[in-house]
Design an enzyme around this catalytic site. Sequence first.
Site, PDB file in Angstrom:
ATOM      1  N   ARG A 183       0.806  -1.226   0.000  1.00 49.45           N
ATOM      2  CA  ARG A 183       0.000   0.000   0.000  1.00 49.45           C
ATOM      3  C   ARG A 183       0.842   1.280   0.000  1.00 49.45           C
ATOM      4  O   ARG A 183       0.282   2.371  -0.041  1.00 49.45           O
ATOM      5  CB  ARG A 183      -1.000  -0.010   1.161  1.00 49.45           C
ATOM      6  CG  ARG A 183      -0.395  -0.010   2.547  1.00 49.45           C
ATOM      7  CD  ARG A 183      -1.487   0.001   3.639  1.00 49.45           C
ATOM      8  NE  ARG A 183      -0.885   0.073   4.974  1.00 49.45           N
ATOM      9  CZ  ARG A 183      -1.550   0.391   6.064  1.00 49.45           C
ATOM     10  NH1 ARG A 183      -2.839   0.662   6.011  1.00 49.45           N
ATOM     11  NH2 ARG A 183      -0.940   0.438   7.228  1.00 49.45           N
ATOM     12  N   ASP A 225     -12.612  -4.946  16.506  1.00 51.99           N
ATOM     13  CA  ASP A 225     -11.433  -5.341  15.725  1.00 51.99           C
ATOM     14  C   ASP A 225     -11.359  -6.864  15.780  1.00 51.99           C
ATOM     15  O   ASP A 225     -10.811  -7.431  16.723  1.00 51.99           O
ATOM     16  CB  ASP A 225     -10.173  -4.681  16.315  1.00 51.99           C
ATOM     17  CG  ASP A 225      -8.983  -4.739  15.369  1.00 51.99           C
ATOM     18  OD1 ASP A 225      -9.065  -5.475  14.363  1.00 51.99           O
ATOM     19  OD2 ASP A 225      -7.977  -4.054  15.648  1.00 51.99           O
ATOM     20  N   HIS A 247      -8.513  -4.494   2.109  1.00 46.50           N
ATOM     21  CA  HIS A 247      -8.964  -3.859   3.366  1.00 46.50           C
ATOM     22  C   HIS A 247     -10.056  -2.820   3.063  1.00 46.50           C
ATOM     23  O   HIS A 247      -9.827  -1.608   3.166  1.00 46.50           O
ATOM     24  CB  HIS A 247      -7.715  -3.213   3.980  1.00 46.50           C
ATOM     25  CG  HIS A 247      -7.836  -2.689   5.365  1.00 46.50           C
ATOM     26  ND1 HIS A 247      -8.831  -1.835   5.769  1.00 46.50           N
ATOM     27  CD2 HIS A 247      -7.044  -2.866   6.447  1.00 46.50           C
ATOM     28  CE1 HIS A 247      -8.648  -1.524   7.053  1.00 46.50           C
ATOM     29  NE2 HIS A 247      -7.565  -2.149   7.472  1.00 46.50           N
ATOM     30  N   GLU A 263     -13.216  -6.697   5.677  1.00 40.20           N
ATOM     31  CA  GLU A 263     -11.999  -6.951   4.915  1.00 40.20           C
ATOM     32  C   GLU A 263     -11.908  -8.414   4.478  1.00 40.20           C
ATOM     33  O   GLU A 263     -12.094  -9.314   5.290  1.00 40.20           O
ATOM     34  CB  GLU A 263     -10.782  -6.595   5.776  1.00 40.20           C
ATOM     35  CG  GLU A 263     -10.861  -5.201   6.357  1.00 40.20           C
ATOM     36  CD  GLU A 263      -9.810  -4.949   7.428  1.00 40.20           C
ATOM     37  OE1 GLU A 263      -8.706  -5.502   7.330  1.00 40.20           O
ATOM     38  OE2 GLU A 263     -10.103  -4.194   8.382  1.00 40.20           O
TER      39      GLU A 263
HETATM   40  C1  BG6 Z   1      -7.392  -3.414  10.649  1.00 41.16           C
HETATM   41  C2  BG6 Z   1      -6.767  -3.974  11.890  1.00 41.16           C
HETATM   42  O1  BG6 Z   1      -7.350  -4.363   9.635  1.00 41.16           O
HETATM   43  O2  BG6 Z   1      -6.650  -2.268  10.222  1.00 41.16           O
HETATM   44  C3  BG6 Z   1      -6.745  -2.916  12.972  1.00 41.16           C
HETATM   45  O3  BG6 Z   1      -7.513  -5.112  12.311  1.00 41.16           O
HETATM   46  C4  BG6 Z   1      -6.001  -1.681  12.466  1.00 41.16           C
HETATM   47  O4  BG6 Z   1      -6.094  -3.416  14.130  1.00 41.16           O
HETATM   48  C5  BG6 Z   1      -6.642  -1.223  11.164  1.00 41.16           C
HETATM   49  O5  BG6 Z   1      -6.060  -0.657  13.434  1.00 41.16           O
HETATM   50  C6  BG6 Z   1      -5.966  -0.009  10.533  1.00 41.16           C
HETATM   51  O6  BG6 Z   1      -4.614  -0.246  10.379  1.00 41.16           O
HETATM   52  P1  BG6 Z   1      -3.655   0.897   9.820  1.00 41.16           P
HETATM   53  O7  BG6 Z   1      -2.283   0.307   9.775  1.00 41.16           O
HETATM   54  O8  BG6 Z   1      -4.168   1.249   8.452  1.00 41.16           O
HETATM   55  O9  BG6 Z   1      -3.795   2.048  10.782  1.00 41.16           O
END
Ligand code: BG6
Length: 286
Positions: free
Chosen positions: A90, A201, A158, A260
């Site tokens: 990403r 989560d 995601h 996701e």
């Molecule tokens: C989710 C995780 O997939 O992504 C969470 O389960 C996390 O724990 C979230 O906070 C966002 O992650 P990031 O790295 O984009 O802040």
Amino acid sequence: MNIQSKNVIVSFDKGDMQFFEVKTANSTALITNYGAHVLSFKDAQNHEVLWVSEESYFEKGKPIRGGIPVCWPYFGASIVANEPAHGYARIIDWEVEEVCDLANGEVKLVFSLRGSKLPVNYQMLSATMEIIVGKTLKMKLTSYNNSTKELKLTQALHSYFNVSDIANIKVTGLENTTYFNSLDGSEYLQNSEITINEEVDRVYLNTDKTCTLVDSAKTYKLEIAKSGSLSTVVWNPWIAKAQRMVDFGDEEYHNMICIETTNAKSDARILMANSNTVIALEISTK
Ligand code: BG6
């Protein structure tokens, strides 16, 4: 770059990022090769399906908060110190392999990520992302192990979905499914449809089910179908975590939910020498 589409406008913006504005008879989409990332998908009625934070970075080296980030080649924190959360895909520019109009009116974009763009301990891996924009949004991520050793891969598409208010939604499809609660490290059974009124989560385990997102303030439902994935993550940061995240507005937890498509926890994939694995999703409004 091989762009053979009458339905795609290519532009550069926001710190040299390349954007692909796609228009079909049934939808529009905004996509960037930075992360092979879909930022917007609107159906024929112009309903925006995805959510992007007002506070998101659009800066090389930082992930975009919203849309559909690709978490790869690992999901969550790395086991190696000081590596970025959710992997490298990403925060890297993917190569644009192909942009073309299909005979059925859909538009296809293909991006690739070469191992040479990754830190040395991941260079035996590579990936391609195929995105098809039509009545639905389809994404197919293929990961290749180009080495002679087997490798473990975790990953996610995601997806951040746009909701009227988190209080108005329910997610169906994960009833009677066990989930790992990342907040306390324990497993629980999801008895009924999911509603959210606190930080959530969770990694739902052993599930290939299509999820449906129902928003009582919207006239349509969202369906998220998947393949190559036996785990689904559901995430909303709620109040305190929203306040801690610099690229997420304090009140924005009201207007998003992540559902996701993943290979996470026990659903990690072992990639044999010189083999590949595919994870895919299809998002539709009904
Ligand atoms: C989710 C995780 O997939 O992504 C969470 O389960 C996390 O724990 C979230 O906070 C966002 O992650 P990031 O790295 O984009 O802040």
